[in-house]
Write a protein that holds these residues in place. Structure first.
Motif, PDB file in Angstrom:
ATOM      1  N   ALA A 309      51.109  36.591  52.728  1.00 24.80           N
ATOM      2  CA  ALA A 309      51.551  35.536  51.774  1.00 24.80           C
ATOM      3  C   ALA A 309      51.456  34.022  52.190  1.00 24.80           C
ATOM      4  N   ASP A 310      52.164  34.147  53.525  1.00 29.91           N
ATOM      5  CA  ASP A 310      52.215  32.659  54.300  1.00 29.91           C
ATOM      6  C   ASP A 310      50.844  32.213  55.149  1.00 29.91           C
ATOM      7  N   ASP A 311      49.948  32.964  55.201  1.00 30.89           N
ATOM      8  CA  ASP A 311      48.885  32.780  55.922  1.00 30.89           C
ATOM      9  C   ASP A 311      47.859  31.768  55.324  1.00 30.89           C
ATOM     10  N   ASP A 312      47.937  30.494  56.032  1.00 29.28           N
ATOM     11  CA  ASP A 312      47.256  29.151  55.606  1.00 29.28           C
ATOM     12  C   ASP A 312      45.694  29.685  55.332  1.00 29.28           C
ATOM     13  N   LYS A 313      45.272  30.630  55.894  1.00 26.78           N
ATOM     14  CA  LYS A 313      43.592  30.817  56.022  1.00 26.78           C
ATOM     15  C   LYS A 313      43.341  31.779  55.003  1.00 26.78           C
ATOM     16  N   LEU A 314      44.432  32.576  54.391  1.00 24.85           N
ATOM     17  CA  LEU A 314      43.908  33.419  53.525  1.00 24.85           C
ATOM     18  C   LEU A 314      44.320  32.780  52.027  1.00 24.85           C
ATOM     19  N   LYS A 315      43.303  32.646  51.317  1.00 20.66           N
ATOM     20  CA  LYS A 315      43.249  32.099  49.659  1.00 20.66           C
ATOM     21  C   LYS A 315      43.509  33.145  48.843  1.00 20.66           C
ATOM     22  N   LEU A 316      44.573  33.335  48.290  1.00 22.96           N
ATOM     23  CA  LEU A 316      44.690  34.361  47.255  1.00 22.96           C
ATOM     24  C   LEU A 316      44.162  33.873  45.786  1.00 22.96           C
ATOM     25  N   ASP A 317      43.474  34.761  45.280  1.00 20.87           N
ATOM     26  CA  ASP A 317      42.755  34.342  43.854  1.00 20.87           C
ATOM     27  C   ASP A 317      43.860  34.539  42.973  1.00 20.87           C
ATOM     28  N   SER A 318      44.714  35.227  43.029  1.00 15.43           N
ATOM     29  CA  SER A 318      45.995  35.451  42.163  1.00 15.43           C
ATOM     30  C   SER A 318      47.029  35.855  42.964  1.00 15.43           C
ATOM     31  N   ASN A 319      48.334  35.675  42.256  1.00 13.30           N
ATOM     32  CA  ASN A 319      49.512  36.009  42.495  1.00 13.30           C
ATOM     33  C   ASN A 319      49.960  37.311  42.207  1.00 13.30           C
ATOM     34  N   TYR A 320      48.864  38.173  41.968  1.00 12.95           N
ATOM     35  CA  TYR A 320      49.173  39.721  41.636  1.00 12.95           C
ATOM     36  C   TYR A 320      48.024  40.627  41.948  1.00 12.95           C
ATOM     37  N   VAL A 321      48.467  41.947  41.897  1.00  7.48           N
ATOM     38  CA  VAL A 321      47.456  43.083  42.244  1.00  7.48           C
ATOM     39  C   VAL A 321      47.359  43.880  41.140  1.00  7.48           C
ATOM     40  N   ILE A 322      46.650  44.440  40.376  1.00  9.89           N
ATOM     41  CA  ILE A 322      46.511  45.358  39.490  1.00  9.89           C
ATOM     42  C   ILE A 322      45.689  46.811  39.956  1.00  9.89           C
ATOM     43  N   VAL A 323      46.690  48.060  40.293  1.00 11.25           N
ATOM     44  CA  VAL A 323      46.127  48.959  40.591  1.00 11.25           C
ATOM     45  C   VAL A 323      45.656  50.104  39.563  1.00 11.25           C
ATOM     46  N   PRO A 324      44.592  50.501  39.551  1.00 10.08           N
ATOM     47  CA  PRO A 324      44.283  51.419  38.313  1.00 10.08           C
ATOM     48  C   PRO A 324      44.946  52.851  38.302  1.00 10.08           C
ATOM     49  N   HIS A 325      44.788  53.383  37.196  1.00  7.52           N
ATOM     50  CA  HIS A 325      45.324  54.499  36.938  1.00  7.52           C
ATOM     51  C   HIS A 325      44.239  55.516  36.079  1.00  7.52           C
ATOM     52  N   LYS A 326      44.541  56.905  35.980  1.00 10.70           N
ATOM     53  CA  LYS A 326      43.650  57.860  35.383  1.00 10.70           C
ATOM     54  C   LYS A 326      44.661  58.933  34.774  1.00 10.70           C
ATOM     55  N   VAL A 327      44.317  59.611  33.883  1.00  8.69           N
ATOM     56  CA  VAL A 327      44.945  60.868  33.340  1.00  8.69           C
ATOM     57  C   VAL A 327      44.462  61.854  34.128  1.00  8.69           C
ATOM     58  N   VAL A 328      45.454  62.644  34.547  1.00 11.80           N
ATOM     59  CA  VAL A 328      45.183  64.062  35.329  1.00 11.80           C
ATOM     60  C   VAL A 328      45.299  65.057  34.261  1.00 11.80           C
ATOM     61  N   GLU A 329      44.345  65.948  33.797  1.00 15.86           N
ATOM     62  CA  GLU A 329      44.584  67.056  32.894  1.00 15.86           C
ATOM     63  C   GLU A 329      44.933  68.199  33.467  1.00 15.86           C
ATOM     64  N   ARG A 330      46.118  69.016  32.892  1.00 12.83           N
ATOM     65  CA  ARG A 330      46.520  70.116  33.417  1.00 12.83           C
ATOM     66  C   ARG A 330      46.671  71.171  32.299  1.00 12.83           C
ATOM     67  N   GLU A 331      47.646  72.332  32.516  1.00  9.46           N
ATOM     68  CA  GLU A 331      47.682  73.259  31.689  1.00  9.46           C
ATOM     69  C   GLU A 331      48.926  72.738  30.462  1.00  9.46           C
ATOM     70  N   SER A 332      49.642  71.825  30.689  1.00  7.75           N
ATOM     71  CA  SER A 332      50.503  71.400  29.818  1.00  7.75           C
ATOM     72  C   SER A 332      50.256  70.725  28.535  1.00  7.75           C
ATOM     73  N   THR A 333      48.979  70.470  28.542  1.00  9.05           N
ATOM     74  CA  THR A 333      48.220  69.927  27.123  1.00  9.05           C
ATOM     75  C   THR A 333      47.124  70.703  26.735  1.00  9.05           C
ATOM     76  N   LYS A 334      46.833  71.732  27.126  1.00  7.66           N
ATOM     77  CA  LYS A 334      45.538  72.562  26.940  1.00  7.66           C
ATOM     78  C   LYS A 334      45.848  73.435  25.741  1.00  7.66           C
TER      79      LYS A 334
END
Length: 334
Positions: A309-334
């Motif tokens: 965060a305080d590295d002057d050489k690093l240019k952050l494009d945004s103040n946040y990062v969004i991590v993806p998600h996915k549905v993992v199907e198992r027996e409880s919804t079949k």
């Protein structure tokens, strides 16, 4: 035990040059850095971080702040996975991890105060986001302290550094998945909508219900007492017997809901899903459909933000990062 003077002597440089090389100073050439690293490896030398911190009045330690109430944190593998992700990045950059916890906010703040004053720790990662959090307010009030939040901040969203999933989209996708499976009346159960994650997932669930022209069903299960939880589930299904699916705000609550449904002798065909895709869900019977949110990635991205965060050489494009998600199907919804 080898000292920095021993490393400097073997590398043929002064102790101050050896120290700068260890800290990857831009003032030191790459060839000199290689000599110092080779000498460190030959002597099996590890820097005395504690002594350096005292001398420099700074720290190469990331403070990780867990939510108050140690019991609930200890039962949830989600936090362990986040810390594993944090530690992996910290280890790669010669940072250490120090964890602050407490049974209540006052105890937690006291522990953080010690980390700042005695440990010279100035970088903190909150592994949660909560409305009107006195712990966050305390840390933000300290001078020259950097904060990264795992979760979406309630305040100063455009200025705070944070890492999160798109939890509204995750809630929407969870409910949408159940509607596509043929469910029509889906109940969302939670423990605390003051927690941003739970509330965002609920908002996403409501959007999906509206899109499918359904009815919103929501139930708070903020009980430590199993008998109270069982009664709440039994009473709710008595009032709304049409419910055919349940979304729990996380896998632990989903497991508790499963036990409560069995205790209430409810139809075992009721679909059930949670969030976090924890090991608990994989050993439940039936195994639990869950939304994978990749907590190790949340932790590693938070550590990277805190370190850079305080590295002057690093240019952050945004103040946040969004991590993806996915549905993992198992027996409880079949």
């Amino acid at each position: 035990m080898a000292t920095i003077k021993d490393v400097a002597r073997l590398a043929g440089v002064s102790p101050s040059t050896a120290s700068r090389a260890m800290h990857n100073s831009s003032l030191i050439s790459e060839s000199t850095k290689k000599k110092v690293r080779a000498a460190m490896a030959e002597l099996d030398y590890s820097p005395n971080f504690a002594a350096q911190n005292l001398a420099n009045k700074s720290s190469n330690t990331i403070g990780v702040i867990l939510p108050a109430n140690e019991d609930s944190v200890g039962d949830n593998p989600f936090f362990i996975q986040i810390i594993q992700g944090l530690a992996a990045i910290c280890n790669a950059h010669d940072y250490m991890v120090s964890v602050a916890s407490g049974q209540n906010n006052q105890e937690l703040i006291k522990n953080i105060e010690t980390m700042i004053k005695r440990g010279n720790i100035s970088r903190f990662v909150f592994v949660y986001s909560k409305a009107n959090d006195p712990v966050l307010h305390y840390v933000k009030a300290q001078k020259q302290v950097q904060v990264v939040i795992i979760g979406t901040p309630y305040e100063d969203k455009d200025e705070m550094l944070y890492v999160d999933n798109d939890n509204q989209k995750a809630g929407y996708d969870a409910a949408g998945y159940l509607f596509e499976k043929g469910c029509k009346n889906i109940l969302y159960v939670y423990t605390d909508l003051d927690e941003n994650v739970q509330n965002d997932r609920f908002l996403g669930y409501k959007k999906a219900v509206k899109a499918h022209k359904g009815q919103t069903f929501a139930l708070s299960l903020a009980f430590n007492n199993e008998v109270q939880r069982d009664k709440a589930i039994k009473d709710y299904f008595k009032a709304y017997p049409e419910i055919d699916a349940i979304i729990a705000c996380d896998d632990i609550l989903a497991l508790q809901v499963r036990y409560s449904c069995e205790s209430a002798c409810l139809d075992d065909s009721i679909a059930l899903m949670g969030f976090n895709n924890s090991a608990l869900g994989r050993v439940m019977h039936p195994t639990l459909t869950s939304v994978e949110i990749f907590p190790r990635f949340l932790g590693s991205e938070a550590a990277a933000l805190a370190i850079n965060a305080d590295d002057d050489k690093l240019k952050l494009d945004s103040n946040y990062v969004i991590v993806p998600h996915k549905v993992v199907e198992r027996e409880s919804t079949k």
